[in-house]
Design a protein around this motif. Structure first.
Motif, PDB file in Angstrom:
ATOM      1  N   ARG A  75       0.850  -1.188   0.000  1.00 13.21           N
ATOM      2  CA  ARG A  75       0.000   0.000   0.000  1.00 13.21           C
ATOM      3  C   ARG A  75       0.887   1.240   0.000  1.00 13.21           C
ATOM      4  NH1 ARG A  75      -4.459   0.646   4.662  1.00 13.21           N
ATOM      5  NH2 ARG A  75      -2.619   1.047   5.944  1.00 13.21           N
ATOM      6  N   LEU A  76       0.616   2.138  -0.935  1.00 15.20           N
ATOM      7  CA  LEU A  76       1.408   3.343  -1.081  1.00 15.20           C
ATOM      8  C   LEU A  76       0.533   4.565  -0.865  1.00 15.20           C
ATOM      9  CD1 LEU A  76       2.232   1.391  -3.935  1.00 15.20           C
ATOM     10  CD2 LEU A  76       4.295   2.628  -3.311  1.00 15.20           C
ATOM     11  N   GLY A  77       1.151   5.644  -0.416  1.00 17.02           N
ATOM     12  CA  GLY A  77       0.414   6.880  -0.206  1.00 17.02           C
ATOM     13  C   GLY A  77       1.358   8.008   0.133  1.00 17.02           C
ATOM     14  N   PRO A  78       0.859   9.239   0.134  1.00 18.91           N
ATOM     15  CA  PRO A  78       1.713  10.405   0.365  1.00 18.91           C
ATOM     16  C   PRO A  78       2.194  10.509   1.805  1.00 18.91           C
ATOM     17  CG  PRO A  78      -0.591  11.054   0.251  1.00 18.91           C
ATOM     18  CD  PRO A  78      -0.543   9.601  -0.120  1.00 18.91           C
ATOM     19  N   ALA A  95      -4.723   9.016  -2.723  1.00 17.22           N
ATOM     20  CA  ALA A  95      -4.198  10.311  -2.310  1.00 17.22           C
ATOM     21  C   ALA A  95      -5.311  11.334  -2.365  1.00 17.22           C
ATOM     22  CB  ALA A  95      -3.038  10.748  -3.203  1.00 17.22           C
ATOM     23  N   SER A  96      -5.475  12.049  -1.261  1.00 16.33           N
ATOM     24  CA  SER A  96      -6.457  13.109  -1.188  1.00 16.33           C
ATOM     25  C   SER A  96      -5.852  14.399  -1.699  1.00 16.33           C
ATOM     26  CB  SER A  96      -6.911  13.293   0.266  1.00 16.33           C
ATOM     27  OG  SER A  96      -7.529  14.531   0.450  1.00 16.33           O
ATOM     28  N   PHE A  97      -6.616  15.152  -2.476  1.00 15.83           N
ATOM     29  CA  PHE A  97      -6.137  16.443  -2.955  1.00 15.83           C
ATOM     30  C   PHE A  97      -5.777  17.343  -1.779  1.00 15.83           C
ATOM     31  CE2 PHE A  97      -8.826  16.306  -7.126  1.00 15.83           C
ATOM     32  CZ  PHE A  97      -8.108  15.206  -7.524  1.00 15.83           C
ATOM     33  N   ALA A  98      -6.625  17.341  -0.760  1.00 15.46           N
ATOM     34  CA  ALA A  98      -6.392  18.210   0.386  1.00 15.46           C
ATOM     35  C   ALA A  98      -5.178  17.770   1.186  1.00 15.46           C
ATOM     36  CB  ALA A  98      -7.624  18.231   1.290  1.00 15.46           C
ATOM     37  N   ALA A  99      -4.965  16.461   1.271  1.00 15.96           N
ATOM     38  CA  ALA A  99      -3.908  15.937   2.138  1.00 15.96           C
ATOM     39  C   ALA A  99      -2.523  16.299   1.644  1.00 15.96           C
ATOM     40  CB  ALA A  99      -4.020  14.421   2.247  1.00 15.96           C
ATOM     41  N   VAL A 100      -2.367  16.529   0.332  1.00 16.48           N
ATOM     42  CA  VAL A 100      -1.026  16.771  -0.201  1.00 16.48           C
ATOM     43  C   VAL A 100      -0.863  18.187  -0.716  1.00 16.48           C
ATOM     44  CG1 VAL A 100      -0.703  14.366  -0.830  1.00 16.48           C
ATOM     45  CG2 VAL A 100      -1.714  15.939  -2.476  1.00 16.48           C
ATOM     46  N   LYS A 133      16.316  28.441  -8.064  1.00 12.20           N
ATOM     47  CA  LYS A 133      16.872  27.523  -7.085  1.00 12.20           C
ATOM     48  C   LYS A 133      16.425  26.097  -7.378  1.00 12.20           C
ATOM     49  CE  LYS A 133      16.998  26.622  -2.097  1.00 12.20           C
ATOM     50  NZ  LYS A 133      16.494  27.060  -0.762  1.00 12.20           N
ATOM     51  N   ALA A 134      17.347  25.167  -7.285  1.00 13.36           N
ATOM     52  CA  ALA A 134      17.014  23.754  -7.514  1.00 13.36           C
ATOM     53  C   ALA A 134      16.098  23.245  -6.405  1.00 13.36           C
ATOM     54  CB  ALA A 134      18.279  22.925  -7.587  1.00 13.36           C
ATOM     55  N   LYS A 135      15.060  22.528  -6.798  1.00 14.09           N
ATOM     56  CA  LYS A 135      14.113  21.961  -5.852  1.00 14.09           C
ATOM     57  C   LYS A 135      14.141  20.443  -5.945  1.00 14.09           C
ATOM     58  CE  LYS A 135      11.103  26.007  -6.070  1.00 14.09           C
ATOM     59  NZ  LYS A 135       9.726  26.509  -6.268  1.00 14.09           N
ATOM     60  N   GLN A 136      13.891  19.804  -4.814  1.00 15.80           N
ATOM     61  CA  GLN A 136      13.978  18.355  -4.734  1.00 15.80           C
ATOM     62  C   GLN A 136      12.590  17.744  -4.530  1.00 15.80           C
ATOM     63  OE1 GLN A 136      17.045  16.904  -5.080  1.00 15.80           O
ATOM     64  NE2 GLN A 136      17.920  18.964  -5.266  1.00 15.80           N
ATOM     65  N   LEU A 137      12.357  16.606  -5.171  1.00  9.88           N
ATOM     66  CA  LEU A 137      11.131  15.839  -4.986  1.00  9.88           C
ATOM     67  C   LEU A 137      11.485  14.396  -4.653  1.00  9.88           C
ATOM     68  CD1 LEU A 137       8.910  16.904  -8.029  1.00  9.88           C
ATOM     69  CD2 LEU A 137       8.704  17.684  -5.683  1.00  9.88           C
ATOM     70  N   ARG A 138      10.697  13.808  -3.768  1.00  6.93           N
ATOM     71  CA  ARG A 138      10.767  12.374  -3.526  1.00  6.93           C
ATOM     72  C   ARG A 138       9.353  11.838  -3.487  1.00  6.93           C
ATOM     73  NH1 ARG A 138      15.240  11.586   1.331  1.00  6.93           N
ATOM     74  NH2 ARG A 138      17.069  12.328   0.168  1.00  6.93           N
ATOM     75  N   GLY A 139       9.155  10.651  -3.977  1.00 10.32           N
ATOM     76  CA  GLY A 139       7.809  10.119  -3.979  1.00 10.32           C
ATOM     77  C   GLY A 139       7.743   8.658  -4.349  1.00 10.32           C
ATOM     78  N   GLN A 140       6.532   8.219  -4.644  1.00 15.53           N
ATOM     79  CA  GLN A 140       6.249   6.823  -4.958  1.00 15.53           C
ATOM     80  C   GLN A 140       5.376   6.763  -6.206  1.00 15.53           C
ATOM     81  OE1 GLN A 140       4.076   5.480  -1.557  1.00 15.53           O
ATOM     82  NE2 GLN A 140       5.647   6.089  -0.101  1.00 15.53           N
ATOM     83  N   VAL A 141       5.485   5.670  -6.925  1.00 10.87           N
ATOM     84  CA  VAL A 141       4.672   5.457  -8.122  1.00 10.87           C
ATOM     85  C   VAL A 141       4.191   4.006  -8.141  1.00 10.87           C
ATOM     86  CG1 VAL A 141       4.616   5.485 -10.648  1.00 10.87           C
ATOM     87  CG2 VAL A 141       6.002   7.163  -9.431  1.00 10.87           C
ATOM     88  N   LEU A 142       2.916   3.829  -8.443  1.00 14.32           N
ATOM     89  CA  LEU A 142       2.342   2.510  -8.709  1.00 14.32           C
ATOM     90  C   LEU A 142       2.033   2.452 -10.193  1.00 14.32           C
ATOM     91  CD1 LEU A 142       1.071  -0.201  -7.803  1.00 14.32           C
ATOM     92  CD2 LEU A 142      -1.049   1.063  -7.343  1.00 14.32           C
ATOM     93  N   PHE A 143       2.473   1.395 -10.877  1.00 18.92           N
ATOM     94  CA  PHE A 143       2.281   1.361 -12.321  1.00 18.92           C
ATOM     95  C   PHE A 143       1.877  -0.020 -12.816  1.00 18.92           C
ATOM     96  CE2 PHE A 143       6.835   0.756 -11.511  1.00 18.92           C
ATOM     97  CZ  PHE A 143       7.133  -0.373 -12.259  1.00 18.92           C
ATOM     98  N   VAL A 144       1.124  -0.013 -13.914  1.00 20.33           N
ATOM     99  CA  VAL A 144       0.761  -1.224 -14.639  1.00 20.33           C
ATOM    100  C   VAL A 144       1.201  -1.027 -16.083  1.00 20.33           C
ATOM    101  CG1 VAL A 144      -1.099  -2.757 -15.379  1.00 20.33           C
ATOM    102  CG2 VAL A 144      -1.245  -1.610 -13.153  1.00 20.33           C
ATOM    103  N   LEU A 145       2.066  -1.907 -16.554  1.00 24.60           N
ATOM    104  CA  LEU A 145       2.556  -1.851 -17.929  1.00 24.60           C
ATOM    105  C   LEU A 145       1.876  -2.920 -18.767  1.00 24.60           C
ATOM    106  CD1 LEU A 145       6.411  -1.500 -17.273  1.00 24.60           C
ATOM    107  CD2 LEU A 145       4.680   0.306 -17.391  1.00 24.60           C
ATOM    108  N   LYS A 146       1.748  -2.657 -20.041  1.00 25.52           N
ATOM    109  CA  LYS A 146       1.088  -3.572 -20.964  1.00 25.52           C
ATOM    110  C   LYS A 146       2.022  -3.901 -22.127  1.00 25.52           C
ATOM    111  CE  LYS A 146      -2.972  -3.784 -24.033  1.00 25.52           C
ATOM    112  NZ  LYS A 146      -4.156  -3.021 -24.508  1.00 25.52           N
ATOM    113  N   ARG A 147       2.076  -5.174 -22.471  1.00 30.49           N
ATOM    114  CA  ARG A 147       2.879  -5.584 -23.622  1.00 30.49           C
ATOM    115  C   ARG A 147       2.031  -5.486 -24.885  1.00 30.49           C
ATOM    116  NH1 ARG A 147       4.926 -11.070 -22.639  1.00 30.49           N
ATOM    117  NH2 ARG A 147       2.909 -11.757 -23.419  1.00 30.49           N
ATOM    118  N   LEU A 148       2.524  -4.787 -25.862  1.00 27.18           N
ATOM    119  CA  LEU A 148       1.822  -4.605 -27.129  1.00 27.18           C
ATOM    120  C   LEU A 148       2.121  -5.768 -28.073  1.00 27.18           C
ATOM    121  CD1 LEU A 148       2.216  -0.769 -27.715  1.00 27.18           C
ATOM    122  CD2 LEU A 148       0.555  -2.029 -26.330  1.00 27.18           C
TER     123      LEU A 148
END
Length: 341
Positions: free
Chosen positions: A89-92, A180-185, A313-328
């Motif tokens: 389970r992933l979330g912000p 992810a809630s719009f308000a929460a992040v 100024k350089a800004k940093q991001l860290r996060g998570q991604v959930l993905f589903v890939l499809k073979r063509l």
């Protein structure tokens, strides 16, 4: 200008309209409307097959209703029972919760908050894709809550991407999920995930999944990951768009869904047109967790740095991604459903 968590190649939705249900045959990898059941040769399905589909839909709806009831009651046991033993389970704002034990501990902490009460929770599925014992759904949710007795009622709404698994007893549970809630992040970026050390069990699970891949698929998937990095660093809207299927959907925490390749193309073109905007670094850490027949379900941590304007100024991001890939049909792999926070 919203550029927080929406700048990388495999991230981010809210489509109006009815729920769309699609079934993909494992061999043909083609769409079959539920209302017109056919077999591999295009012939009418047996009543047994149609009944199995109906049972799957009923099982998934039962899971949804259990999800609503458990969320409203904040029952940590019921909330945990929604997930498979090997769920993620992933979330912000927090590291990935890997395994049922980690999910249970998180649920217990949430349920123990004094005075906190969920007043309403309404999830809505916009699209459900059936994958022979698995299902991928995306949609949105609304809810309301109070943080303490007599406190102000607060409203939330957000996006969700879930991968479901049918168990041997015919029941369905969540296998991978992100909400992810719009308000929460709003106005914040989760700094906690980074790239933590992985347990032996996690590493072994990834190795087992990778071993199931043939050499051709391994090479094609590695190509996708490298193209993602190259296109993101170059901020090339053509290359970024080419990484998606025609019917792709990307979800994020702070904006409506981007549905279809055309919507993604327009987003990338707008991002590339921002004067002085530049991606300085992009480092994804992929966790290949499940290889289906023609599909891959995975998740990743990522870190990214950028400047929003010339000399900025350089800004940093860290996060998570959930993905589903499809073979063509040509053997290439593209992103089908993706959500990031």
């Amino acid at each position: 200008m919203r550029i927080k968590l929406t700048v990388i190649a495999l991230l981010f939705l809210l489509a109006s309209g009815r729920l769309v249900v699609r079934s993909f045959n494992r061999n043909l990898n083609s769409t079959m409307p539920i209302g017109v059941p056919v077999d591999v040769q295009g012939n009418s399905m047996t009543e047994k097959t149609v009944d199995a589909q109906a049972q799957d839909m009923a099982g998934i709806e039962k899971l949804h209703q259990r999800d609503i009831a458990a969320t409203l009651s904040r029952d940590p046991v019921a909330l945990t029972d929604l997930w498979t033993d090997d769920a993620v389970r992933l979330g912000p704002g927090r590291p990935a919760e890997v395994g049922k034990q980690a999910i249970r501990e998180s649920n217990e902490r949430w349920s123990a908050r004094p005075g906190f009460k969920v007043l309403s929770y309404v999830p809505e599925t916009r699209d459900l894709t059936m994958l022979d014992g698995w299902a991928v759904e995306w949609g949105n949710f609304t809810g309301s809550y109070v943080e303490s007795a007599g406190g102000e009622v607060k409203q939330i709404h957000g996006n969700r991407l879930m991968v479901l698994k049918r168990l041997r007893d015919g029941s369905w549970k969540y296998f991978r999920g992100m909400r992810a809630s719009f308000a929460a992040v709003a106005g914040q970026v989760p700094e906690t995930p980074g790239a933590p050390a992985r347990s032996d069990a996690e590493s072994q699970a990834d190795l087992a999944a990778i071993k199931k891949l043939n050499q051709k698929d391994k090479a094609a998937l590695e190509k996708v990951y490298q193209q993602d990095i190259t296109a993101t660093l170059a901020l090339d809207p053509v290359a970024l768009t080419d990484g998606w299927t025609e019917d792709a959907v990307r979800l994020g925490p702070d904006q409506p869904a981007e549905v279809g390749k055309e919507a993604l193309r327009k987003y990338y073109e707008g991002l590339a047109a921002i004067p002085g905007f530049k991606v300085l670094s992009y480092v994804p850490t992929n966790h290949l967790t499940t290889m289906l027949d023609g599909w891959v379900v995975g998740w990743r941590y990522f870190s990214l740095s950028y400047v929003a304007s010339v000399g900025g100024k350089a800004k940093q991001l860290r996060g998570q991604v959930l993905f589903v890939l499809k073979r063509l049909p040509d053997g290439s792999w593209k992103a089908f459903r993706v959500m990031g926070v």
